[in-house]
Scaffold this motif. Structure first.
Motif, PDB file in Angstrom:
ATOM      1  N   THR A   1       0.751  -1.043  -0.234  1.00 41.33           N
ATOM      2  CA  THR A   1       0.536  -0.383  -0.161  1.00 41.33           C
ATOM      3  C   THR A   1       0.772   1.841  -0.081  1.00 41.33           C
ATOM      4  OG1 THR A   1      -1.482  -1.265   1.110  1.00 41.33           O
ATOM      5  CG2 THR A   1      -1.743   1.302   1.083  1.00 41.33           C
ATOM      6  N   ASP A   2       1.013   1.994  -1.126  1.00 38.09           N
ATOM      7  CA  ASP A   2       1.466   3.576  -1.119  1.00 38.09           C
ATOM      8  C   ASP A   2       0.812   4.038   0.410  1.00 38.09           C
ATOM      9  OD1 ASP A   2       1.662   6.099  -1.284  1.00 38.09           O
ATOM     10  OD2 ASP A   2       1.376   5.835  -3.403  1.00 38.09           O
ATOM     11  N   PRO A   3       2.000   4.573   1.609  1.00 32.95           N
ATOM     12  CA  PRO A   3       1.457   5.332   2.262  1.00 32.95           C
ATOM     13  C   PRO A   3       0.460   6.318   2.013  1.00 32.95           C
ATOM     14  CG  PRO A   3       3.247   6.058   1.659  1.00 32.95           C
ATOM     15  CD  PRO A   3       2.765   5.184   1.254  1.00 32.95           C
ATOM     16  N   GLY A   4       0.568   7.360   1.075  1.00 33.81           N
ATOM     17  CA  GLY A   4       0.184   8.033   0.401  1.00 33.81           C
ATOM     18  C   GLY A   4       0.716   9.471   1.386  1.00 33.81           C
ATOM     19  N   SER A   5       0.308  10.966   0.878  1.00 34.64           N
ATOM     20  CA  SER A   5       1.141  11.861   1.616  1.00 34.64           C
ATOM     21  C   SER A   5       0.151  12.767   3.098  1.00 34.64           C
ATOM     22  CB  SER A   5       1.308  12.992   0.304  1.00 34.64           C
ATOM     23  OG  SER A   5       1.817  14.532   0.858  1.00 34.64           O
ATOM     24  N   LEU A   6       0.735  13.106   3.603  1.00 33.99           N
ATOM     25  CA  LEU A   6       0.268  13.512   4.521  1.00 33.99           C
ATOM     26  C   LEU A   6       0.913  14.658   5.131  1.00 33.99           C
ATOM     27  CD1 LEU A   6      -0.007  11.426   7.753  1.00 33.99           C
ATOM     28  CD2 LEU A   6      -1.606  13.372   6.832  1.00 33.99           C
ATOM     29  N   ASP A   7       1.567  16.025   3.597  1.00 34.08           N
ATOM     30  CA  ASP A   7       2.049  17.119   4.125  1.00 34.08           C
ATOM     31  C   ASP A   7       0.729  18.190   3.763  1.00 34.08           C
ATOM     32  OD1 ASP A   7       3.951  19.021   3.449  1.00 34.08           O
ATOM     33  OD2 ASP A   7       3.890  19.220   1.215  1.00 34.08           O
ATOM     34  N   LEU A   8       0.493  18.204   4.817  1.00 34.08           N
ATOM     35  CA  LEU A   8      -0.446  19.321   4.994  1.00 34.08           C
ATOM     36  C   LEU A   8      -0.269  20.937   5.076  1.00 34.08           C
ATOM     37  CD1 LEU A   8      -2.225  16.280   6.137  1.00 34.08           C
ATOM     38  CD2 LEU A   8      -3.310  17.472   6.642  1.00 34.08           C
ATOM     39  N   SER A   9      -1.262  21.768   4.295  1.00 32.50           N
ATOM     40  CA  SER A   9      -1.036  23.558   4.129  1.00 32.50           C
ATOM     41  C   SER A   9      -1.374  23.470   6.002  1.00 32.50           C
ATOM     42  CB  SER A   9      -1.597  23.864   3.387  1.00 32.50           C
ATOM     43  OG  SER A   9      -3.043  23.921   3.610  1.00 32.50           O
ATOM     44  N   PRO A  10      -1.180  24.473   6.201  1.00 27.87           N
ATOM     45  CA  PRO A  10      -2.003  24.954   7.682  1.00 27.87           C
ATOM     46  C   PRO A  10      -3.235  25.658   7.157  1.00 27.87           C
ATOM     47  CG  PRO A  10      -0.192  26.426   7.353  1.00 27.87           C
ATOM     48  CD  PRO A  10       0.009  25.314   6.051  1.00 27.87           C
ATOM     49  N   GLU A  11      -4.250  25.864   6.026  1.00 26.13           N
ATOM     50  CA  GLU A  11      -5.397  26.159   5.795  1.00 26.13           C
ATOM     51  C   GLU A  11      -5.998  24.443   5.945  1.00 26.13           C
ATOM     52  OE1 GLU A  11      -2.963  29.508   4.304  1.00 26.13           O
ATOM     53  OE2 GLU A  11      -2.587  27.292   3.776  1.00 26.13           O
ATOM     54  N   GLU A  12      -5.219  23.395   5.695  1.00 25.52           N
ATOM     55  CA  GLU A  12      -5.944  22.255   5.633  1.00 25.52           C
ATOM     56  C   GLU A  12      -5.961  21.583   7.087  1.00 25.52           C
ATOM     57  OE1 GLU A  12      -5.031  19.495   1.389  1.00 25.52           O
ATOM     58  OE2 GLU A  12      -3.269  19.902   2.555  1.00 25.52           O
ATOM     59  N   ARG A  13      -4.940  21.935   7.833  1.00 23.63           N
ATOM     60  CA  ARG A  13      -5.414  21.626   8.815  1.00 23.63           C
ATOM     61  C   ARG A  13      -6.243  22.231  10.445  1.00 23.63           C
ATOM     62  NH1 ARG A  13      -1.366  17.862  10.244  1.00 23.63           N
ATOM     63  NH2 ARG A  13       0.692  17.726   9.526  1.00 23.63           N
ATOM     64  N   ALA A  14      -6.092  23.468  10.016  1.00 24.14           N
ATOM     65  CA  ALA A  14      -6.985  24.038  10.509  1.00 24.14           C
ATOM     66  C   ALA A  14      -8.968  23.320  10.082  1.00 24.14           C
ATOM     67  CB  ALA A  14      -6.735  25.923   9.799  1.00 24.14           C
ATOM     68  N   GLY A  15      -8.548  23.025   8.517  1.00 22.69           N
ATOM     69  CA  GLY A  15      -9.466  23.349   7.850  1.00 22.69           C
ATOM     70  C   GLY A  15     -10.859  21.266   8.601  1.00 22.69           C
ATOM     71  N   TYR A  16     -10.048  20.934   8.970  1.00 20.12           N
ATOM     72  CA  TYR A  16      -9.985  19.595   9.178  1.00 20.12           C
ATOM     73  C   TYR A  16     -10.200  19.393  10.755  1.00 20.12           C
ATOM     74  CZ  TYR A  16      -8.160  16.161   6.250  1.00 20.12           C
ATOM     75  OH  TYR A  16      -8.476  14.839   5.203  1.00 20.12           O
ATOM     76  N   ALA A  17     -10.110  20.290  11.564  1.00 20.69           N
ATOM     77  CA  ALA A  17      -9.888  21.230  12.820  1.00 20.69           C
ATOM     78  C   ALA A  17     -11.821  22.112  12.768  1.00 20.69           C
ATOM     79  CB  ALA A  17      -9.038  21.780  13.457  1.00 20.69           C
ATOM     80  N   ALA A  18     -11.860  22.807  11.651  1.00 22.18           N
ATOM     81  CA  ALA A  18     -12.980  23.245  12.118  1.00 22.18           C
ATOM     82  C   ALA A  18     -14.456  22.623  11.888  1.00 22.18           C
ATOM     83  CB  ALA A  18     -13.043  24.659  10.722  1.00 22.18           C
ATOM     84  N   ASP A  19     -13.426  21.492  10.379  1.00 26.18           N
ATOM     85  CA  ASP A  19     -14.972  20.830  10.085  1.00 26.18           C
ATOM     86  C   ASP A  19     -15.953  19.955  11.577  1.00 26.18           C
ATOM     87  OD1 ASP A  19     -14.865  21.380   7.418  1.00 26.18           O
ATOM     88  OD2 ASP A  19     -13.276  20.230   7.109  1.00 26.18           O
ATOM     89  N   VAL A  20     -14.775  19.622  12.260  1.00 28.25           N
ATOM     90  CA  VAL A  20     -14.960  18.732  13.470  1.00 28.25           C
ATOM     91  C   VAL A  20     -15.476  19.159  14.618  1.00 28.25           C
ATOM     92  CG1 VAL A  20     -14.382  16.926  14.722  1.00 28.25           C
ATOM     93  CG2 VAL A  20     -12.938  16.502  13.135  1.00 28.25           C
ATOM     94  N   ARG A  21     -15.266  20.530  14.533  1.00 24.27           N
ATOM     95  CA  ARG A  21     -15.558  21.235  15.891  1.00 24.27           C
ATOM     96  C   ARG A  21     -17.023  21.723  15.188  1.00 24.27           C
ATOM     97  NH1 ARG A  21     -11.835  24.723  16.267  1.00 24.27           N
ATOM     98  NH2 ARG A  21     -12.142  25.852  14.548  1.00 24.27           N
ATOM     99  N   ASP A  22     -17.445  22.367  14.152  1.00 21.08           N
ATOM    100  CA  ASP A  22     -18.755  22.746  13.256  1.00 21.08           C
ATOM    101  C   ASP A  22     -19.434  21.252  13.721  1.00 21.08           C
ATOM    102  OD1 ASP A  22     -17.385  25.356  13.367  1.00 21.08           O
ATOM    103  OD2 ASP A  22     -17.652  24.851  10.871  1.00 21.08           O
ATOM    104  N   ALA A  23     -19.166  20.256  13.002  1.00 22.33           N
ATOM    105  CA  ALA A  23     -19.868  18.543  13.103  1.00 22.33           C
ATOM    106  C   ALA A  23     -20.366  18.652  14.473  1.00 22.33           C
ATOM    107  CB  ALA A  23     -19.683  17.754  12.320  1.00 22.33           C
ATOM    108  N   ARG A  24     -19.953  18.792  15.777  1.00 22.24           N
ATOM    109  CA  ARG A  24     -20.355  18.597  17.091  1.00 22.24           C
ATOM    110  C   ARG A  24     -21.060  19.585  17.707  1.00 22.24           C
ATOM    111  NH1 ARG A  24     -15.770  20.078  21.316  1.00 22.24           N
ATOM    112  NH2 ARG A  24     -15.967  22.427  20.668  1.00 22.24           N
ATOM    113  N   THR A  25     -20.585  21.126  17.155  1.00 24.24           N
ATOM    114  CA  THR A  25     -22.236  21.411  17.878  1.00 24.24           C
ATOM    115  C   THR A  25     -23.527  21.980  17.336  1.00 24.24           C
ATOM    116  OG1 THR A  25     -20.543  23.507  17.894  1.00 24.24           O
ATOM    117  CG2 THR A  25     -22.543  23.911  17.226  1.00 24.24           C
ATOM    118  N   ARG A  26     -23.469  21.031  15.363  1.00 24.22           N
ATOM    119  CA  ARG A  26     -25.137  21.651  14.981  1.00 24.22           C
ATOM    120  C   ARG A  26     -24.718  19.818  14.821  1.00 24.22           C
ATOM    121  NH1 ARG A  26     -23.705  24.152  10.152  1.00 24.22           N
ATOM    122  NH2 ARG A  26     -25.739  23.104   9.459  1.00 24.22           N
TER     123      ARG A  26
END
Length: 318
Positions: A32-57
């Motif tokens: 299995t190719d591991p794939g890239s985890l080279d996330l930009s700061p915007e992407e990391r913030a996006g994951y955190a915001a998505d999870v946080r917003d999902a919890r609230t909603r």
């Protein structure tokens, strides 16, 4: 990705058990190719915001109280394989402890190769996962995983907006966290049915009631998550569902065979049947009434009630 190294790891399976889990990990990751985890700061913030917003909603829409797991990880494919080897090993341990093979060396190699293939296939396709850590010992926390290389690749393949697609996956997985968080008894309920089913298998029989109850509970889990997502997500997501379902039905013969062997068609049937049940309940009494399913184990729908939600409404007085 190195298929030769994968085959060599399987062929070298050793130990006293019917599965060499170290070899499973080596073989699955080599294939299995591991794939890239080279996330930009915007992407990391996006994951955190998505999870946080999902919890609230989801808390608001479902009228349920729950907390997110401490273990929230954006993973590559190898990370996901490592996490799920531990899960599969826990689930398989009762069978391994009582297995009795005529040719243990051959059986170990075959079993190791089968598990490595399964984890390699899943690791290349899973987008996100809520892991309730069933059958875990101690105080291990539940886990919430996002397989970033797969989310990126599938968004490109489906020609959909990546941030929207990522957010949709987050809402789906946090919906499962909401269920297990709102129902502390749910993990134990599922574990007891799994253990009964496995005990029967090791004795050469099938506990049909245990597997039926497990299927019914998982149908409720998948269906309720669909209801919450549908009501809580930012906009209509039928286009995402349609494109993803078309992708799952496609693929070559090997991919289609793997899906059948892994029971992925069963999971689809569970969420479709469960979604129909909870949509019917919500249309009559609202989402809060549907959430009463998590108040106690007796509130889970029966097999008959899944096909006749009115029976469930009358029984639980929702």
């Amino acid at each position: 990705m190195n298929l030769y190294r994968s085959v060599r790891a399987v062929a070298g399976a050793s130990g006293t058990g019917v599965i060499d889990w170290d070899a499973v990990g080596d073989a699955a990751k080599a294939a299995t190719d591991p794939g890239s985890l080279d996330l930009s700061p915007e992407e990391r913030a996006g994951y955190a915001a998505d999870v946080r917003d999902a919890r609230t909603r989801l808390r608001t829409v479902g009228d349920v109280e729950f907390e997110l797991p401490d273990a929230i990880e954006v993973q590559n494919r190898h990370h996901w394989i490592d996490a799920n080897i531990r899960t599969f090993e826990r689930v398989m341990r009762p069978l391994e402890d009582r297995a009795d093979g005529i040719f243990p060396g051959v059986a170990r190699t075959v079993n190791t190769g089968t598990m490595a293939f399964m984890l390699s296939f899943l690791g290349s396709n899973v987008l996100g996962q809520y892991d309730p850590l069933l059958l875990a010992e101690g105080d291990d926390d539940h886990g919430l995983y996002f397989v970033h290389p797969n989310i990126r690749r599938v968004a490109d393949q489906l020609n959909v907006d990546y941030p929207r697609f990522r957010r949709w996956i987050a809402f789906h997985e946090v919906s499962h966290a909401a269920e297990f968080g709102a129902a502390p008894w749910l993990s134990g309920h599922l574990e007891s049915r799994m253990e009964r089913g496995v005990d029967a298998l090791t004795e050469g029989s099938i506990d049909r009631d245990a597997f039926r109850e497990l299927d019914t509970a998982m149908t409720a889990v998948e269906g309720y998550a669909e209801l919450l997502m549908d009501r809580a997500f930012d906009d209509d997501y039928e286009d995402l569902r349609r494109k993803l379902d078309a992708r799952r039905r496609g693929g070559g013969p090997l991919a289609q065979l793997a899906r059948r062997l892994l029971g992925l068609g069963l999971k689809r049937r569970q969420y479709e049947r469960g979604a129909r049940f909870f949509e019917s309940v919500a249309e009559v009494r609202g989402v809060a009434a549907a959430s009463k399913v998590w108040e106690q184990p007796d509130n889970l729908p029966t097999e008959d009630e899944l096909d006749d939600p009115g029976l469930w409404l009358a029984r639980v007085d929702a």
